[in-house]
Scaffold this active site. Structure first.
Site, short mmCIF file in Angstrom:
data_model
loop_
_atom_site.label_atom_id
_atom_site.label_comp_id
_atom_site.label_asym_id
_atom_site.label_seq_id
_atom_site.Cartn_x
_atom_site.Cartn_y
_atom_site.Cartn_z
CB SER A 166 -18.17 -33.72 16.07
OG SER A 166 -19.56 -34.00 15.98
CE1 TYR A 179 -16.80 -36.87 11.76
CE2 TYR A 179 -18.84 -36.81 13.03
CZ TYR A 179 -17.81 -36.16 12.39
OH TYR A 179 -17.77 -34.78 12.39
#
Length: 273
Positions: A166, A179
């Site tokens: 990501s 995350y």
């Protein structure tokens, strides 16, 4: 005996039958791909994309059997080959079963897409042990266990591993410590394993999408939020992504077209970096 018609292109005559054969060739013909977390979103679109290029695809899912079955139906309805296999990638026994069912259905795997992932944005004051382990178990441990299974399945012929990371590792948004930590680990693991597995003819690359509109980003409340507006305002291409923005990149990395690429982290983010 009939003689095939010939086509004359730039001074070169090519039998028409040969030309038609080459037109039908697909980049991933006779390849077997395992896509984790493929019941929806980016994983589902990657599974469809790999199948469209000729791969037999294992659509892994943890809990959404209905979604996985729909992806399989989409693929087989278009003439492709696919099966759905349940399994939690953070559990070794499940991973072993995923690859055993892959081998039984299609033979040894050639491609692994480590797409399975979970996320939740929380301020540091709300961080818990449970949430830390939930995200790291799937996003990092699951990736390692699935990769271990793939390496055993690939054997001497090698293969391609594609990790879905990501762009949070670049933009480091507030409240994403857990995350972003998992995806930072994915980026580092990608580069470590590219060196470790290169001698085994296994390529390891990562795709780092920006925000993509999926069921997950809708459920998390990102779609239509101020966060989306801020991202779009700083994205050179002026929009968030769609799953079909990511799938072609995965198809490329899985194919021989990317045969000289390993250890790469490809930003698929509309220019966000």
């Amino acid at each position: 005996m009939s003689i095939p018609k010939r086509l004359y292109i730039c001074g070169t005559n090519i039998p028409e039958t040969q030309n038609k054969t080459s037109e039908k060739m697909k980049k991933l013909e006779n390849k077997v791909a395992v896509v984790t977390g493929a019941s929806k979103g980016i994983g589902a679109e990657i599974a469809r994309g790999l199948a469209a290029e000729g791969a037999s695809v294992v659509v892994n899912y943890s809990s959404d059997k209905t979604g996985a079955d729909k992806v399989v139906a989409d693929i087989t309805g278009n003439g492709g080959k696919a099966i759905a296999v349940q399994g939690d990638v953070s559990k070794s026994a499940d991973v072993d079963r995923i690859f055993a069912e892959t081998h039984e259905a299609f033979g040894a795997a050639d491609i692994l897409v480590n797409n399975a992932g979970v996320y939740q944005f929380t301020p540091i004051e709300a961080v818990t042990e449970e949430e830390f382990h939930r995200q790291f178990n799937t996003n990092v441990l699951g990736l390692l266990l699935a990769t271990k299974g793939a390496v055993a399945s690939f054997g001497d012929k090698g293969g391609s591993i594609i990790n879905i990371s990501s762009t949070v590792t670049r933009i480091t948004p507030p409240q994403s410590a857990i995350y972003t930590g998992t995806k930072g680990a994915v980026d580092s693991i990608t580069q470590v394993l590219s060196k470790e597995l290169g001698p085994k003819k296994i390529r390891v690359n990562a795709i780092n999408p920006g925000m993509v509109e999926t069921e997950g980003t809708h459920t998390a409340g990102f779609i239509g939020s101020d966060f989306q507006s801020q991202l779009e305002a700083t994205t050179p291409l002026g929009r968030i992504g769609q799953p079909n923005d990511i799938a072609p990149v995965a198809v490329f990395l899985a194919s021989d077209d990317a045969g000289w690429l390993t250890g790469e982290i490809i930003l698929a983010s509309g220019g966000v970096r």
